[in-house]
Scaffold this motif. Sequence first.
Motif, PDB file in Angstrom:
ATOM      1  N   GLY A 371      23.532   3.280  39.098  1.00 53.43           N
ATOM      2  CA  GLY A 371      23.572   4.503  38.301  1.00 53.43           C
ATOM      3  C   GLY A 371      23.845   4.278  36.838  1.00 53.43           C
ATOM      4  O   GLY A 371      24.167   5.223  36.111  1.00 53.43           O
ATOM      5  N   MET A 462      24.434   3.151  44.104  1.00 54.74           N
ATOM      6  CA  MET A 462      24.200   4.589  44.055  1.00 54.74           C
ATOM      7  C   MET A 462      22.733   4.853  44.372  1.00 54.74           C
ATOM      8  O   MET A 462      21.899   3.948  44.349  1.00 54.74           O
ATOM      9  N   THR A 463      22.427   6.089  44.672  1.00 55.84           N
ATOM     10  CA  THR A 463      21.052   6.447  45.027  1.00 55.84           C
ATOM     11  C   THR A 463      20.139   6.244  43.833  1.00 55.84           C
ATOM     12  O   THR A 463      20.447   6.658  42.711  1.00 55.84           O
TER      13      THR A 463
END
Length: 766
Positions: A371, A462-463
Amino acid sequence: MLVQDRAVPKSPKPSQIRKLPTVQPNRLSEPKNLDFNAWVPDNCYRIVTILVLILTIAAVFFIYSSTNTAFLLCLQSETQSAVDSISLPQINWNSIKPIPDRTSPYANFRSEQWVVVSVSNYPSDALKKMVKIKGWQVLAIGNSRTPSDWSLKGAIFLSLDMQANLGFRVVDHLPYDSYVRKSVGYLFAIQHGAKKIFDADDRGEVIDNDLGKHFDVELVGEGARQEVILQYSHDNPNRTVVNPYIHFGQRSVWPRGLPLENVGDFGHEEFYTEVFGGKQFIQQGISNGLPDVDSVFYFTRKSGFEAFDIRFDEHAPKVAFPQGMMVPLNSFNTLYHSSAFWALMLPVSVSTMASDVLRGYWGQRLLWEIGGSVAVYPPTVHRYDRIEAYPFSEEKDLHVNVGRLIKFLVSWRSNKHRLFEKILELSYAMAEEGFWTEQDLKFTAAWLQDLVAVGYQQPRLMTLELDRPRANIGHGDRKEYNPQKLPSVHLAVEETGMVSSEIGNLIRWRKNFGNIVLIMFCNGPVERTALEWRLLYGRIFKTVVIFSAQKNSDLAIEEGQLDQIYKHLPKIFDRFSSADGFLFLEDDTVLNYWNLLQADKTKLWITDKVSMSWSTASTKGSSDWYSKQAELVRKVVSTMPVHFQVNYREVVRSDQSLTICSSEVFYIPQRFVADFVDLVNLVGHQDIHQKVSIPMFFLSMDSPQNFDSVLSTMVYKPEPQSANSSSTHYSAHAPAVHPWKVSSEQEFIKLIRIMGEGDPLLTELV
């Protein structure tokens, strides 16, 4: 001399001649009885000696043959194995033992803010000022060129011997004479409490001697600036790399590591978006004086021995980059926060001027997994131009691979569940793709293990936003910022308001030809002109593919012979299947692209109305070459499908005539690509010359009355008698000019200056 001595042996000296025993007469007059039973016992030792000698020779021959065969098989197996498979290192992360500092005098020293520099000479004035920056510890990393008595009060210096005693795995992979030894320094700083690392060099003076004034040194806590940051728009998902210098007022300068095909993107942003700060774990500063530029810029924009002194807009806002968009990063003016310390690794298997740039792109891609983002800041240091040019060969890994690397990184995905596993997997994939070698894969494994050993905690994943649908950018989310256009006096060009119209023209040309592939054939010395041609035409066309009689992998030059070059075009068509069309050009013809805007890109272009280029010859009583070419044409025409043959016969009614075109320039739109490929396949292995095949193909694909006539007014003259005479027939009002020879940088500069009449921005290239 040895052979001669053996062929003609010297006569022995008298003293060396043995006196033969006296032969008794009775020995000749009374020969022995040759009884076999008596002879064998008398000569037994001779027989045994001869048998042993024969067996020894046979054994040696057998062993040599077997060993040699085994060696060749082993070598072949090892070579094939090295090419076919690169093994992914297996690491037991839980078994990595800590590496404490037990050997250096600084074992108990701790600091959260470090400046890491590589030093090859005695302390510079810039470095002497750097040690006085409050709150920052300077760490100087030596190499084999560093003076043995190097010392600077306030700085920690690690010599080669001290580096070797630290116990880091990476030391075994590092060259002795390179700045990439800074990787040892990064680990040392992390080992001694680093939370921020400023990656610097010893000739950059920090402006106002205050890093906190320029960078976001604190991202969280009381000292953090709680503010939103301007961010480039992700509105165009196909835009994967940006020249940040435009944002800071210098649109005609580009950073080292920017793909050359993007050099011509001069326009400023239509709009930006905004993002909350706090995630810009890598912060790239701009350098006044001598910014980070490549050798192409340095050599083509410099006049004489005058030092560069380029200034950027110090009031321009910092700007961040969304996922999917990258920017070149360097190793001499970049701030890394602890969440991105893993991205400090400098590759060792690529050229020195490519190492930090490849690191930057590699790190940016992995930064998205946690991220994080990259942000570029206004001028933070001033670097003085020492007027020390470095060779282009040091950048070959950049100009050949960087565009392909960016596309690869943006599309790369990983299913691993920990960051370090993803890092190792990406390094493995880059080795397989040839962006670096297995040496850097092993170096990555050593680097990651050393990070764990000095106590570094890898960030959580993180995505990835790239895999989620992007929200539409509403009108209220669009933020406008118009960068300044600072004078480019360093280019001997004083920019004025007229530049706006010149930029407008360039944008218009790029919009018109931006999806057309230019295919060039270079007859001249390609190592001297290939980059220049790409720099000239790459601003206008989708890409520039260059062929030459000799392949040059370093410059991405493909091999082909001019008289059969048409047989190589189908593979280019297939490579750029989404292109609107393909324009072929020989390097002895100048293309005035600004005069091609009115041409129909859906039609064929060729010089059929240029009498000195296009002609019809009778094969009656002609030379063998014409007769043989005509016979080959008749064979191909007889095998053509009806639509090709009808078109051809409408123009060429006699088998006794041969249509010839010099074919220095022609254009094939996408809708005729399949027809062109079919015709190439009909020719097959037959030796039909380019000057014969191209007019045959064009007459077969369509009627000449449907050809676009844009090239009909080109300047076409006989070959000049001297190099200077070609300049007299150049015209900026013609679509193309032939001939024009370019075989050196000086001749290229001469051409650019003349072409500046039609494209004034070209004057900035010289």
